[in-house]
Design a protein around this motif. Sequence first.
Motif, PDB file in Angstrom:
ATOM      1  N   VAL A   1      36.968  39.059  40.369  1.00  0.00           N
ATOM      2  CA  VAL A   1      36.277  40.462  40.852  1.00  0.00           C
ATOM      3  C   VAL A   1      36.597  41.457  40.188  1.00  0.00           C
ATOM      4  CG1 VAL A   1      35.644  41.364  43.006  1.00  0.00           C
ATOM      5  CG2 VAL A   1      35.340  39.129  43.143  1.00  0.00           C
ATOM      6  N   VAL A   2      38.108  41.795  40.164  1.00  0.00           N
ATOM      7  CA  VAL A   2      38.536  43.004  39.468  1.00  0.00           C
ATOM      8  C   VAL A   2      38.243  43.272  38.029  1.00  0.00           C
ATOM      9  CG1 VAL A   2      40.685  44.195  39.341  1.00  0.00           C
ATOM     10  CG2 VAL A   2      40.411  42.939  41.295  1.00  0.00           C
ATOM     11  N   VAL A   3      38.592  42.131  37.242  1.00  0.00           N
ATOM     12  CA  VAL A   3      38.426  42.342  35.993  1.00  0.00           C
ATOM     13  C   VAL A   3      37.002  42.442  35.604  1.00  0.00           C
ATOM     14  CG1 VAL A   3      40.505  41.370  35.172  1.00  0.00           C
ATOM     15  CG2 VAL A   3      38.520  39.985  35.163  1.00  0.00           C
ATOM     16  N   ASP A   4      35.993  41.695  36.390  1.00  0.00           N
ATOM     17  CA  ASP A   4      34.446  41.592  36.135  1.00  0.00           C
ATOM     18  C   ASP A   4      33.985  42.937  36.374  1.00  0.00           C
ATOM     19  OD1 ASP A   4      34.629  38.859  35.507  1.00  0.00           O
ATOM     20  OD2 ASP A   4      33.677  38.143  37.405  1.00  0.00           O
ATOM     21  N   ASN A   5      34.482  43.644  36.973  1.00  0.00           N
ATOM     22  CA  ASN A   5      33.900  44.903  37.458  1.00  0.00           C
ATOM     23  C   ASN A   5      34.603  46.163  36.748  1.00  0.00           C
ATOM     24  OD1 ASN A   5      31.966  44.825  39.705  1.00  0.00           O
ATOM     25  ND2 ASN A   5      33.446  43.524  40.423  1.00  0.00           N
ATOM     26  N   GLY A   6      35.136  45.912  35.714  1.00  0.00           N
ATOM     27  CA  GLY A   6      35.934  46.861  34.797  1.00  0.00           C
ATOM     28  C   GLY A   6      37.264  47.402  35.168  1.00  0.00           C
ATOM     29  N   GLY A   7      38.005  46.444  35.901  1.00  0.00           N
ATOM     30  CA  GLY A   7      39.182  46.972  36.379  1.00  0.00           C
ATOM     31  C   GLY A   7      40.329  46.021  35.629  1.00  0.00           C
ATOM     32  N   ILE A   8      41.475  46.647  35.746  1.00  0.00           N
ATOM     33  CA  ILE A   8      42.700  45.781  35.305  1.00  0.00           C
ATOM     34  C   ILE A   8      43.607  45.656  36.577  1.00  0.00           C
ATOM     35  CG2 ILE A   8      44.817  46.305  33.957  1.00  0.00           C
ATOM     36  CD1 ILE A   8      43.229  48.435  32.443  1.00  0.00           C
ATOM     37  N   VAL A   9      44.242  44.459  36.658  1.00  0.00           N
ATOM     38  CA  VAL A   9      45.033  44.127  37.572  1.00  0.00           C
ATOM     39  C   VAL A   9      46.372  44.291  37.221  1.00  0.00           C
ATOM     40  CG1 VAL A   9      45.846  42.102  39.091  1.00  0.00           C
ATOM     41  CG2 VAL A   9      43.509  42.299  38.380  1.00  0.00           C
ATOM     42  N   HIS A  10      47.111  45.526  37.517  1.00  0.00           N
ATOM     43  CA  HIS A  10      48.329  45.645  36.937  1.00  0.00           C
ATOM     44  C   HIS A  10      49.369  44.753  37.848  1.00  0.00           C
ATOM     45  CE1 HIS A  10      47.868  49.044  34.601  1.00  0.00           C
ATOM     46  NE2 HIS A  10      46.910  49.205  35.419  1.00  0.00           N
ATOM     47  N   GLY A  11      49.269  44.328  39.082  1.00  0.00           N
ATOM     48  CA  GLY A  11      50.155  43.319  39.702  1.00  0.00           C
ATOM     49  C   GLY A  11      49.657  43.316  41.222  1.00  0.00           C
TER      50      GLY A  11
ATOM     51  N   LEU B   1      54.137  33.207  51.054  1.00  0.00           N
ATOM     52  CA  LEU B   1      55.187  33.981  51.816  1.00  0.00           C
ATOM     53  C   LEU B   1      54.594  34.748  52.684  1.00  0.00           C
ATOM     54  CD1 LEU B   1      57.614  34.470  48.860  1.00  0.00           C
ATOM     55  CD2 LEU B   1      57.896  32.975  50.642  1.00  0.00           C
ATOM     56  N   THR B   2      53.598  35.227  52.458  1.00  0.00           N
ATOM     57  CA  THR B   2      53.082  36.566  53.407  1.00  0.00           C
ATOM     58  C   THR B   2      51.888  36.194  54.268  1.00  0.00           C
ATOM     59  OG1 THR B   2      52.176  37.859  51.563  1.00  0.00           O
ATOM     60  CG2 THR B   2      54.406  38.461  52.243  1.00  0.00           C
ATOM     61  N   GLN B   3      51.329  35.042  54.099  1.00  0.00           N
ATOM     62  CA  GLN B   3      50.183  34.178  54.765  1.00  0.00           C
ATOM     63  C   GLN B   3      49.037  34.991  54.204  1.00  0.00           C
ATOM     64  OE1 GLN B   3      52.872  35.428  57.119  1.00  0.00           O
ATOM     65  NE2 GLN B   3      53.692  33.371  56.614  1.00  0.00           N
ATOM     66  N   GLY B   4      49.058  35.092  52.940  1.00  0.00           N
ATOM     67  CA  GLY B   4      47.716  35.681  52.195  1.00  0.00           C
ATOM     68  C   GLY B   4      47.794  37.270  52.165  1.00  0.00           C
ATOM     69  N   ARG B   5      48.768  37.957  52.888  1.00  0.00           N
ATOM     70  CA  ARG B   5      48.758  39.284  52.769  1.00  0.00           C
ATOM     71  C   ARG B   5      49.361  39.852  51.386  1.00  0.00           C
ATOM     72  NH1 ARG B   5      51.139  38.541  57.342  1.00  0.00           N
ATOM     73  NH2 ARG B   5      53.152  39.443  56.651  1.00  0.00           N
ATOM     74  N   HIS B   6      48.743  40.746  50.972  1.00  0.00           N
ATOM     75  CA  HIS B   6      48.991  41.270  49.460  1.00  0.00           C
ATOM     76  C   HIS B   6      48.478  42.471  49.384  1.00  0.00           C
ATOM     77  CE1 HIS B   6      45.961  38.755  48.466  1.00  0.00           C
ATOM     78  NE2 HIS B   6      45.768  39.262  47.393  1.00  0.00           N
ATOM     79  N   VAL B   7      48.933  43.523  48.325  1.00  0.00           N
ATOM     80  CA  VAL B   7      48.487  44.362  47.728  1.00  0.00           C
ATOM     81  C   VAL B   7      47.935  44.446  46.336  1.00  0.00           C
ATOM     82  CG1 VAL B   7      48.541  46.939  47.615  1.00  0.00           C
ATOM     83  CG2 VAL B   7      49.471  46.062  49.647  1.00  0.00           C
ATOM     84  N   LEU B   8      46.817  44.649  45.875  1.00  0.00           N
ATOM     85  CA  LEU B   8      46.505  44.433  44.535  1.00  0.00           C
ATOM     86  C   LEU B   8      46.658  45.845  43.847  1.00  0.00           C
ATOM     87  CD1 LEU B   8      43.024  42.620  44.328  1.00  0.00           C
ATOM     88  CD2 LEU B   8      45.364  41.845  43.519  1.00  0.00           C
ATOM     89  N   GLN B   9      47.232  46.170  42.953  1.00  0.00           N
ATOM     90  CA  GLN B   9      47.298  47.306  42.214  1.00  0.00           C
ATOM     91  C   GLN B   9      46.242  47.151  40.724  1.00  0.00           C
ATOM     92  OE1 GLN B   9      51.641  47.023  40.895  1.00  0.00           O
ATOM     93  NE2 GLN B   9      52.129  48.638  42.470  1.00  0.00           N
ATOM     94  N   VAL B  10      45.277  48.150  40.974  1.00  0.00           N
ATOM     95  CA  VAL B  10      44.148  48.061  40.110  1.00  0.00           C
ATOM     96  C   VAL B  10      44.097  49.381  39.561  1.00  0.00           C
ATOM     97  CG1 VAL B  10      43.309  46.169  41.122  1.00  0.00           C
ATOM     98  CG2 VAL B  10      42.412  48.138  41.756  1.00  0.00           C
ATOM     99  N   GLU B  11      43.289  49.568  38.566  1.00  0.00           N
ATOM    100  CA  GLU B  11      42.976  50.596  37.672  1.00  0.00           C
ATOM    101  C   GLU B  11      41.547  50.425  36.971  1.00  0.00           C
ATOM    102  OE1 GLU B  11      44.200  52.933  33.441  1.00  0.00           O
ATOM    103  OE2 GLU B  11      45.331  51.341  34.309  1.00  0.00           O
ATOM    104  N   THR B  12      40.957  51.447  37.127  1.00  0.00           N
ATOM    105  CA  THR B  12      39.535  51.430  36.779  1.00  0.00           C
ATOM    106  C   THR B  12      39.228  52.573  35.581  1.00  0.00           C
ATOM    107  OG1 THR B  12      38.297  52.475  38.503  1.00  0.00           O
ATOM    108  CG2 THR B  12      38.487  50.141  38.403  1.00  0.00           C
ATOM    109  N   ARG B  13      38.521  52.571  34.840  1.00  0.00           N
ATOM    110  CA  ARG B  13      38.142  53.895  34.010  1.00  0.00           C
ATOM    111  C   ARG B  13      37.370  54.882  34.760  1.00  0.00           C
ATOM    112  NH1 ARG B  13      35.962  49.411  30.760  1.00  0.00           N
ATOM    113  NH2 ARG B  13      33.998  49.964  31.820  1.00  0.00           N
ATOM    114  N   ASN B  14      36.601  54.497  35.695  1.00  0.00           N
ATOM    115  CA  ASN B  14      35.953  55.647  36.722  1.00  0.00           C
ATOM    116  C   ASN B  14      35.474  55.046  38.006  1.00  0.00           C
ATOM    117  OD1 ASN B  14      33.577  53.808  36.654  1.00  0.00           O
ATOM    118  ND2 ASN B  14      33.333  54.359  34.572  1.00  0.00           N
ATOM    119  N   ASP B  15      35.198  55.778  38.875  1.00  0.00           N
ATOM    120  CA  ASP B  15      35.028  55.876  40.213  1.00  0.00           C
ATOM    121  C   ASP B  15      34.171  54.883  40.463  1.00  0.00           C
ATOM    122  OD1 ASP B  15      36.240  56.528  42.547  1.00  0.00           O
ATOM    123  OD2 ASP B  15      34.711  58.344  43.119  1.00  0.00           O
ATOM    124  N   GLU B  16      32.956  54.678  39.974  1.00  0.00           N
ATOM    125  CA  GLU B  16      32.000  53.651  39.919  1.00  0.00           C
ATOM    126  C   GLU B  16      32.672  52.364  39.875  1.00  0.00           C
ATOM    127  OE1 GLU B  16      28.703  54.512  37.377  1.00  0.00           O
ATOM    128  OE2 GLU B  16      28.522  56.638  38.029  1.00  0.00           O
TER     129      GLU B  16
END
Length: 173
Positions: A91-101, A142-157
């Motif tokens: 979902v992240v990469v399909d919408n122009g995002g980068i998953v940093h971690g 380890l966290t029962q599915g709780r996590h934080v995605l670090q993402v970056e996109t080129r723009n707000d859209e």
Amino acid sequence: MDNQTRREKLYEMLETAEAPLTGVALSKALNVTRQIIVGDVALLRSSGKKIISTARGYQLAWEVPEKGFHQELPCQSQSMDEAELEAELNVVVDNGGIVHGLVLSHEVYGVIRVSMKLYSRRDVRQYMDRIREEKGPLIVALTQGRHVLQVETRNDEDMDALEEGLKEMGVLA
């Protein structure tokens, strides 16, 4: 090339790399053994350079640049499995995002940071293939599915689109 010059060149290669660089690739480029690269990386780290090792090679630690849109998106899934993690990353990469971690916060282990640098479906597939090869539990267990995605996109859209996609999946907390 002397040792200091080689380490400077190694760091320069990491700074300009668009993807993690393996020890083998670095050793060939610098005409030394992989073990020399391991030692050089250790010396660079001890001098304060932020170099991390990932499953795909060495890279510089993620720092938020001044350009682009960066978010840390809290996610939660009670039934997180490999297929759902792969779908989430896509979902992240399909919408122009980068998953940093991703970042996990565990009561006992503290904060765990997983560097990914995923730019495309191909990157996601390769990452997931490596997880499947290991046949171990997902780290998010380890966290029962709780996590934080670090993402970056080129723009707000693009950021809005990927957040909407994660909401539709039901994983955005």
